[in-house]
Design a protein around this motif. Structure first.
Motif, PDB file in Angstrom:
ATOM      1  N   LEU A  10       0.958  -1.299   0.174  1.00 45.84           N
ATOM      2  CA  LEU A  10      -0.139   0.334   0.544  1.00 45.84           C
ATOM      3  C   LEU A  10       1.184   1.649  -0.555  1.00 45.84           C
ATOM      4  O   LEU A  10       0.030   1.828  -0.670  1.00 45.84           O
ATOM      5  N   HIS A  41      -7.400   4.169   8.234  1.00 43.73           N
ATOM      6  CA  HIS A  41      -5.837   4.433   7.932  1.00 43.73           C
ATOM      7  C   HIS A  41      -5.078   4.307   9.525  1.00 43.73           C
ATOM      8  O   HIS A  41      -3.595   4.262   9.460  1.00 43.73           O
ATOM      9  N   LEU A  67      -5.948  -6.777  -3.020  1.00 44.32           N
ATOM     10  CA  LEU A  67      -6.398  -6.251  -1.424  1.00 44.32           C
ATOM     11  C   LEU A  67      -6.945  -7.429  -0.534  1.00 44.32           C
ATOM     12  O   LEU A  67      -7.381  -7.393   0.450  1.00 44.32           O
ATOM     13  N   SER A  86      -0.574   6.847   2.800  1.00 42.91           N
ATOM     14  CA  SER A  86      -1.033   5.600   2.226  1.00 42.91           C
ATOM     15  C   SER A  86      -3.219   6.141   1.763  1.00 42.91           C
ATOM     16  O   SER A  86      -3.526   5.981   0.756  1.00 42.91           O
ATOM     17  N   ARG A 113      -2.657   6.109  -2.842  1.00 44.62           N
ATOM     18  CA  ARG A 113      -2.949   4.903  -3.744  1.00 44.62           C
ATOM     19  C   ARG A 113      -4.103   4.296  -3.396  1.00 44.62           C
ATOM     20  O   ARG A 113      -4.870   3.841  -3.820  1.00 44.62           O
ATOM     21  N   THR A 114      -5.045   5.124  -1.903  1.00 44.48           N
ATOM     22  CA  THR A 114      -6.415   4.238  -0.940  1.00 44.48           C
ATOM     23  C   THR A 114      -7.477   4.659  -2.226  1.00 44.48           C
ATOM     24  O   THR A 114      -8.503   4.098  -2.872  1.00 44.48           O
TER      25      THR A 114
END
Length: 417
Positions: A115, A380, A408, A387, A390-391
């Protein structure tokens, strides 16, 4: 009211997701009761690190031995408010079990690395497109400092796992550290520099800028709180808010610490709680770190931002309704003064916010199990800012039926079933 996608939450995760969905041609509505990047948001007050090496979970093998001391010391680096303990016990039990062996720590680290890898570069790309390049330093590197090598060796498991995952770091000792950090207290004689990492110069302004950029591209923002989902035959039809229903085919839950009840309405019960965090910031210029630092023995992060020098840390388990205990922020102030003697304390400001945390330190990213069209993107904890880029990509990929760019499976909300 109709929108292709409704994003529940206007923090850094929601903002990044909105931009990714706009890139894919969807109409987007952001639902959040507070102002973007405002002081009510976790994104506003964090340590500002883009720490692509933050792969070690908050818990660790043997940490259970420290629980009695934490409970006795309400001002320690991790404390539980006694009145909240009955509510917190199930979460704390999962927290202790999640990383009870080195093998469990390694498994979490492998998942989080997928991630976080290349996160500073991803943020730099997003910031450049949004006209916010001045807020992201993707090449600053980050530093961990210790009083001596023994402090570093006490964290050997974490650094060994990082090395195994391909994270490069440099050890710095004695006068070499003093040359790199001339304002730092000479009590600290050992450092570890991670060159791949970076930082954000103003997290609140970054989030506000991302949302403003999304709005300039056509996203709609509604000051409301999401309450529920309307669905038929297991398929999403609308998001129910305090300002009425918004018809949509996709909804992304990115509401931070308030995501748990919404996830449950979409079929997934997640043990989400607040790791209440504080910061103290000495506004203006003055002594401070040349590179943002994590202080090993004090468990705080100190970063020079546009506003001044921020010391962030503390974990307080006390729910989301209790008032702040500003004594915890006073402790951060004392750490700041001890680390950088001569810092101006006449303009110190305090803040408290809520890290939305799962007990294993892994966020929930994936499709909801009970309502088709609902996507989870929350939980998170300590890695929300780093992150988020990318999330946002992953949430948009899930919402549009694309194959996610990483596996995932470890991030599934169903792991808590």
């Amino acid at each position: 009211m109709r929108s292709d996608a409704v994003i529940i939450g206007g923090g850094v995760i929601g903002a990044q997701t909105a931009l990714q969905l706009l890139d894919r041609g969807l109409t987007v509505t952001l639902v959040d009761p507070g102002p973007p990047g405002g002081e009510q948001a976790a994104s506003y007050g964090n340590a500002a690190w883009l720490s692509s090496h933050s792969v070690i979970p908050p818990s660790s093998p043997g940490v259970w031995r420290q629980v009695p001391r934490w409970l006795r010391d309400p001002l320690g680096p991790l404390a539980v408010r006694p009145s909240y303990l009955p509510c917190a016990l199930p979460w704390l039990w999962r927290y202790l079990r999640s990383a009870s062996t080195p093998a469990k720590v390694e498994a979490i680290a492998r998942a989080l690395r997928t991630l976080l890898v290349d996160a500073p570069a991803l943020h730099a790309e997003v910031a450049a497109k949004a006209g916010l390049a001045h807020l992201i330093d993707a090449k600053s590197g980050l530093m961990h400092v210790y009083t001596d090598r023994a402090g570093f060796e006490a964290e050997a498991l974490g650094w060994r796992i990082r090395r195994d995952l391909g994270i490069v770091f440099e050890e710095i000792e004695g006068e070499a550290l003093a040359e790199r950090q001339p304002d730092l207290s000479r009590e600290y004689r050992f450092g570890v520099f991670v060159p791949e990492a970076g930082h954000c110069r103003n997290p609140g302004a970054y989030v506000a800028g991302l949302v403003a950029h999304a709005e300039s591209r056509g996203a709609r923002r509604i000051a409301a709180r999401a309450l529920d989902f309307r669905h038929s035959g297991g398929r999403l039809g609308a998001v129910v808010t305090t300002q009425g229903e918004i018809d949509c085919g996709t909804a992304i839950i990115a509401a931070g610490v308030r995501s748990g009840p919404l996830a449950a309405k979409a079929g997934d019960r997640v043990p989400l709680d607040s790791e209440r965090g504080y910061h103290a910031i000495a506004e203006g210029d003055g002594p401070g770190p040349t590179t943002p630092i994590m202080v090993g023995d004090r468990k705080v992060v100190i970063t020079r931002l546009e506003q001044g020098v921020r010391c962030a840390g503390q974990v307080e388990i006390g729910g989301i309704e209790a008032l702040p205990d500003w004594r915890r922020a006073e402790i951060l102030k004392s750490h700041l003064v001890a680390m950088f003697p001569g810092i101006d304390t006449s303009r110190i400001r305090f803040w408290m916010g809520h890290r939305p945390s799962t007990p294993d330190g892994i966020p929930c990213i994936g499709a909801a199990s009970g309502v088709a069209g609902v996507v989870h993107a929350f939980g998170h904890g300590h890695i929300g800012l780093v992150s988020s880029a990318r999330t946002g990509r992953l949430a948009a990929q899930l919402a549009t039926g694309e194959a996610p760019e990483i596996d995932l499976t470890p991030f599934s909300a169903q792991r808590f079933s």
